[in-house]
Structures are given as C-alpha cells and as structure tokens.
Write an enzyme that holds these catalytic residues in place. Structure first.
Site, PDB file in Angstrom:
ATOM      1  N   CYS A  61      50.851  53.325  80.523  1.00 50.51           N
ATOM      2  CA  CYS A  61      49.835  54.385  80.453  1.00 50.51           C
ATOM      3  C   CYS A  61      50.494  55.750  80.651  1.00 50.51           C
ATOM      4  CB  CYS A  61      48.727  54.116  81.451  1.00 50.51           C
ATOM      5  SG  CYS A  61      47.260  55.091  81.102  1.00 50.51           S
ATOM      6  N   GLU A  82      48.398  45.079  82.826  1.00 48.91           N
ATOM      7  CA  GLU A  82      48.068  44.468  84.118  1.00 48.91           C
ATOM      8  C   GLU A  82      46.566  44.244  84.267  1.00 48.91           C
ATOM      9  OE1 GLU A  82      48.798  47.540  83.597  1.00 48.91           O
ATOM     10  OE2 GLU A  82      47.758  48.903  84.946  1.00 48.91           O
ATOM     11  N   HIS A 122      46.700  49.047  79.427  1.00 45.50           N
ATOM     12  CA  HIS A 122      47.013  48.511  80.755  1.00 45.50           C
ATOM     13  C   HIS A 122      47.209  47.001  80.681  1.00 45.50           C
ATOM     14  CE1 HIS A 122      46.398  52.052  83.272  1.00 45.50           C
ATOM     15  NE2 HIS A 122      45.545  52.419  82.339  1.00 45.50           N
TER      16      HIS A 122
END
Lengths: 211, 289
Positions: free
Chosen positions: A84, A190, A188
């Site tokens: 990001c 994650e 993202h």
C-alpha cells in the site's frame, strides 16, 4: 537451509501487527523492528504503510532509515516488498497534501485518483486484478484473482515494464510493481484472505530459492 | 469490476458481542473472537467491531481485546468506540485494526477526523452516523442519550465530508433489529449527496433485503449485525443468493452452495436424496497454501 527471517520495518505508520500475524500463520519467522542492525541481518524486508505520504516519508528520514534502506535495497539487493503506502514510498515523488520526495527506487509519481463520477474515491473493496508478470507475486494466483484495495492515490510509473499487475477502476491503475529485488503492491494482501496468503507464499518461496 | 461488500457489524457490550434492537435492548451473542473466526471462515468481506459501552464509561475500546481478536481476522477490521485522541488511533492500528470508526466525535471533535485523515489517509477513517426518521425528515440520533438530536442528516454529511472521511457507515436506527429491510429512501438520499463509499446498515432480515438494497441504491456495502449470527454459513449462503441475482460479489469459500436452492426467506433447502447420495463419495481436500 536456515529459516528465512523477515523484518517488517516499523516506522510508526503501519499495520505491522496484521502483516506479522499473517506471516506467522504461514509459518515464517517475523520481526517488527526499526533497529538498523536487526534490519541489516534480515533475509527479506517488508515496508508496510497505512497513512499519508508526508508523515510516512518524514518518519523514515527521521529514523535514518532512508539511507539504510537505500544501501540494503539498491546496493546489497536485499528483497523488499512494499504494501500500500509502502509501495507508494518507492516512487520519485507524491502529490498527496503537497509535493513530497519519495525513495525514488521506481521512477514515477503518486497522484490522486481522478475517476469518472460513478467510481467513488477512495477505491475501497475487493477488485479483480490483471497480472502482467506472474513471477514472483502471482505464480499461485488464479486467472481471476481479487484483492482488497483501500486507497485514494495511486502510483503512476514512468516505465510500463515496472508494472506487475493492473486493476481496472475507471481506468487501468497500477496494482503491483516490480523491479529486480523490489516489489510492491497497492492492495492489502494481509487482508485479502486466501488470495493474500497465496501471494505471500509465492513471494517468500521465490526468495527462498535464492537464499 | 469492484465488488459489492457484505460487512458484519459486531456491537461489543462490555466485551461481548450483542444483538442490538432499536439501540436500547441488547441480547448476548458470544465472544468476539469466536464470531470473527466464523465470519472470516464463511468469507465475509469486512468486519466492523464497535464498543458501544466505551463512551458511556468514559473509556476507550479495549486495546488488548482488539489485539487478540484481530488474530482471527484475515479481512479488514474497522474498530470504533470511545476514540478521542490521535494516540488511540495509533494504538488501535498497532493492535491489528485497519480502519477506525468515529461516531460521537464527528460532532464534538471534528478536528480529530481531519488529523487522523492527514496522518493515516482518508481511506483509514470511517464516519459512523446514526440516523433516525421523524415527521420532518432524517435526523441524527444520539446513542448516548437515546434521543433524536436537532442535527439534520445533511448537516452531518457536510461535517463528515468536510473533515475528510473515507467512508460513511449509515445506521438506520429506526430499522435497527426490526427485520423490516433497509431504508432504501435514506440510502438513495445519502448516495446522491456524497462521493465516498456508503455502507448501509439497519434492518436486514435476509439476503433478499440485500439484493433489494444493491438493486435500488448505489451503496458500496450491505452491513448486518444480528442476521449473520443465527444460522450456519450465513455469509456464504447469502452471497450465493446475491450472485444468483446478478450482484457482483466475492464468493470463494469452498462451500459455495452452487447446487442448492433456497426458500423465500433465504433459508437453505434440503438437497434431493439423489444428490445427497452422490455427495457421500465426494472427498473434499483442504486447500494448502
């Protein structure tokens, strides 16, 4: 082979805990640190980032991390993945809240998303991406793979060859970049459930091959 | 194409997830880590956890609890409840929150939102706005006093957008826990006035309410609290119905219910005996990443 050690660079504006948790879940050794020696002896680095460009870049400079990272990434060629804002920091400059110089690892600038009216800004949610370079980030990804995006600015690279994937949102936006040992993703991983786990697995496997 | 989102709202009452009815009655559901674990496995798109008791107790959301529960969350987690200082936001993000939600401070301390947006970017800040309807139109509802305020909806939207929030979570209090469906008129009004994503909440009874919402409004996400907790695979069965009704949404769980039929309430119907017979011999391997 000794186990890879991944260092998540802690410079005050990242969701470090989320990323560390996902990597631990996949079985890797992870450290969250801003200590120069610890960063130096890690096998791979992750540059996270949730936030505004100017705060992030000044934090990096204040900790003396910019010089250290330039040395490790550009000279020693240590693998690094930006997530990001962490990816946006790799640009030459950003126009978020004024003009701010970035790390200048990948030529280009970070500019506001100017979309047609039906496309809301920020660009939030799950969107399909179009990988143009499968290795190393998308080697396990299906042809139609989606990730979670959450951003108002995007990375406009000077060289199309530095782009690893696009995402279409009103127009084609950079979703991932890569140049030698440097990789970055706008989304993202994650927070993208299994698709994100696959991305981390592919990426870290590719590093293990050379380690 | 950007997909629509299904978001689960978890109201935390003294650390326990509760079902909320009209913002004044609460029934316990269970531990947040259990709820998050299930919702995550069922493929929810986002989770919003809001501590509804923090502000009343003049405290902040429990950081340690957020840190613990975020370990079960592989989708974005938005956290709210008693956030007063930029330091609270720093800490929450370090504890595994991805976005923060501001409700009360939208009116009492809009500076906090501007500061947060400058530091963490507008995409990190969600304004949670509780709206109710009376004879004069839509007004802001104060969950602290349990009273309707004299702030009209337009004023709240102006403050929120002016201070730079990235998303609006609009909660229709008059529909909360009523199972009457989403207030379509309200969400159309909001969507026509802002250019940030709108997350609609309040009144979901079943997946048909969500289909109706997405067909008639431009909201980015349908949120529900109560409805997700009471049936097995509530998220993936709802998503199946949405996809069958041409709503672009993400459905990647192994159980995708593509061969199932549903009743008019969105409940799963039993498969035919023949199909079940065949299923006995289907071995499902766990995906290894």
């Amino acid at each position: 082979m000794t186990k890879l050690l991944i260092n998540i660079i802690d410079y005050g504006v990242g969701n470090t805990h989320s990323i560390a948790h996902v990597l631990k879940y996949l079985g890797y050794s992870v450290r969250i640190s801003d200590n120069h020696d610890e960063i130096k002896n890690a096998d791979a680095l992750i540059l996270p980032g949730v936030g505004a460009f100017d705060v992030a870049v000044s934090n990096l400079r204040a900790n003396g991390l910019e010089e250290l990272l330039n040395e490790l990434v550009l000279v020693e060629k240590k693998p690094i993945l930006g997530i990001c804002l962490g990816m946006q920091l790799m640009a030459t400059y950003s126009e978020e809240y004024g003009y701010h110089k970035g790390l200048d690892w990948i030529k280009g600038c970070v500019v506001k998303l100017e979309t047609s009216p039906e496309f809301l800004v920020p660009h939030v949610g799950w969107n399909n991406i179009l990988p143009v370079q499968k290795e190393p980030l998308f080697s396990r990804a299906d042809s139609e793979t989606n990730f979670y995006f959450d951003h108002s600015y995007y990375f406009k690279t000077d060289e199309p060859k530095d782009i690893a994937a696009y995402v279409n949102y009103s127009f084609d936006i950079t979703a991932a970049v890569q140049k030698d040992n440097i990789c970055g993703v706008q989304f993202h991983p994650e927070k993208s459930q299994n698709n994100g786990l696959k991305l981390f697995r592919s990426y870290i496997n590719s590093i293990e091959q050379y380690a | 194409m950007l997909k629509k989102r299904l978001i689960a709202i978890l109201p935390l009452f003294n650390g326990i997830v509760v079902q909320s009815i009209n913002f004044n009655r609460y029934l316990p559901v269970g531990k947040p880590e259990v709820c998050i674990d299930f919702l995550n496995k069922w493929g929810v798109d986002e989770i919003v956890a809001i501590d509804i008791t923090a502000r009343r107790k003049h405290s902040t959301v429990n950081f340690e609890q957020i840190k613990r529960v975020s370990e079960y969350c592989f989708v974005p987690l938005t956290v709210g409840g008693g956030i007063n200082e930029i330091e609270d936001i720093d800490r929450l993000l370090q504890c595994g929150a991805d976005k923060i939600s501001i409700n009360n401070n939208l009116f009492s301390n809009p500076d906090l939102i501007s500061k947060a947006a400058k530091k963490y970017g507008d995409q990190c800040v969600v304004a949670s706005i509780d709206v109710t309807k009376n004879e004069n139109g839509y007004y802001i509802y104060s969950y602290l006093s349990n009273l309707v305020t004299n702030i009209p909806l337009d004023e709240a939207l102006r403050i929120a957008i002016g201070s730079g929030v990235g998303e609006l979570l609009i909660n229709a209090v008059h529909r909360d826990g009523t199972y009457k469906g989403y207030d379509i008129e309200l969400f159309n009004e909001v969507c026509s006035k802002v250019r940030v994503p709108v997350l609609a909440c309040g009144g979901a009874k079943n997946a048909y309410c969500m289909i109706d919402l997405f067909n008639k409004t431009n909201v980015s996400a349908a949120c529900a609290g109560n409805f997700f907790h009471f049936s097995e695979h509530s998220v993936n069965t709802s998503k199946r119905l949405l996809i069958d009704n041409k709503i672009g949404i993400r459905l990647e769980t192994h159980a995708n219910y593509c061969l199932n039929s549903f009743d008019s309430n969105g409940r799963l119907l039993k498969k035919s005996d023949e199909t079940l017979e065949k299923l006995l011999y289907l071995k499902i391997e766990k995906e290894i990443i």
